[in-house]
Design an enzyme around this catalytic site. Structure first.
Site, PDB file in Angstrom:
ATOM      1  N   LEU A   1       0.745  -1.237   0.164  1.00 28.27           N
ATOM      2  CA  LEU A   1      -0.022  -0.026  -0.171  1.00 28.27           C
ATOM      3  C   LEU A   1       0.803   1.348  -0.070  1.00 28.27           C
ATOM      4  CD1 LEU A   1      -2.688  -1.047   2.497  1.00 28.27           C
ATOM      5  CD2 LEU A   1      -2.918  -1.180   0.059  1.00 28.27           C
ATOM      6  N   TYR A   2       1.810   1.136   0.545  1.00 27.09           N
ATOM      7  CA  TYR A   2       2.877   2.289   0.801  1.00 27.09           C
ATOM      8  C   TYR A   2       3.647   2.526  -0.493  1.00 27.09           C
ATOM      9  CZ  TYR A   2       6.773   5.425   2.390  1.00 27.09           C
ATOM     10  OH  TYR A   2       7.319   6.604   2.635  1.00 27.09           O
ATOM     11  N   SER A   3       4.095   1.551  -1.186  1.00 27.74           N
ATOM     12  CA  SER A   3       4.754   1.780  -2.382  1.00 27.74           C
ATOM     13  C   SER A   3       4.130   2.297  -3.454  1.00 27.74           C
ATOM     14  CB  SER A   3       5.413   0.421  -2.780  1.00 27.74           C
ATOM     15  OG  SER A   3       6.515   0.057  -1.998  1.00 27.74           O
TER      16      SER A   3
ATOM     17  N   LYS B   1       2.827   5.927  -2.989  1.00 28.24           N
ATOM     18  CA  LYS B   1       3.833   6.780  -2.850  1.00 28.24           C
ATOM     19  C   LYS B   1       4.599   6.909  -4.490  1.00 28.24           C
ATOM     20  CE  LYS B   1       4.421   8.546   1.250  1.00 28.24           C
ATOM     21  NZ  LYS B   1       3.981   9.666   1.293  1.00 28.24           N
TER      22      LYS B   1
END
Length: 200
Positions: A105-107, A110
């Site tokens: 989710l973060y990757s 971002k």
């Protein structure tokens, strides 16, 4: 002015309040973000399996890391465009180009910020609005129990970061100051990595 930046109505209310007080917004930094360490689906053989990503997790992280930048930019840009000037700085992260286990989710979010920066900066190239992006590497962040539990040792930083240390928040601030200043007027759509060499 406090507001929930994952709500377009709240963003519009906050921007209206700032405009009423000051009459203009010269610089916007889209810097809200968070991470959630979970697998998309359970992996076989995992010793300590975590709950998989839920719909709520997906929307929470995407809204915090990506959607808020759309809402804030959309709300602030018209008055910048009317004046023919303004600086918008988006905050991405090293996860945009380096994957991580249980960091999907973060990757994804971002990486989305980087794409948003490129496309919108190009669309607004002749309007006077300059949009660029900062992608920090490893910076100590103890604002949440999860990140506090993942505090790295000096040895771990030395292995992970070519410069051998975590970043200092002031270093990101100084880079943002450059992007907010006339010194960066000929730069649009760029993502600047400040990561001690991790992206090399």
């Amino acid at each position: 002015v406090a507001a929930d930046l994952t709500s377009s109505k709240e963003v519009d209310r906050a921007v209206a309040a700032v405009m009423a007080e000051f009459g203009r917004i010269d610089i916007l930094v889209n810097g809200v973000g968070d991470s959630l360490k979970r697998p998309l689906i359970p992996r076989p053989g995992t010793a300590d399996p975590k709950e998989p990503v839920s719909d709520a997790d997906l929307h929470h992280i995407l809204d915090l890391n990506l959607t808020h930048a759309f809402y804030c930019t959309r709300a602030v840009a018209p008055q910048m465009m009317a004046r023919g000037e303004g600086k918008i700085i988006n905050i991405s992260g090293i996860g945009a180009i380096k994957g991580g286990v249980e960091r999907v989710l973060y990757s994804a979010s971002k990486t989305g910020i980087m794409g948003f920066t490129r496309a919108q900066a190009l669309e607004w190239a002749k309007t006077g609005i300059r949009m660029n992006c900062i992608a920090p590497g490893l910076f100590p962040d103890f604002s949440s129990p999860e990140s506090a539990g993942e505090r790295m040792s000096e040895e771990q930083y030395s292995r992970a970061v070519p410069l051998g240390r975590p970043g200092k928040f002031r270093e990101v601030g100084l880079l943002a100051l450059y992007l907010a200043s006339p010194a960066s007027d000929y730069m649009i759509g760029q993502t600047l990595f400040i990561d001690g060499g991790m992206s090399l």
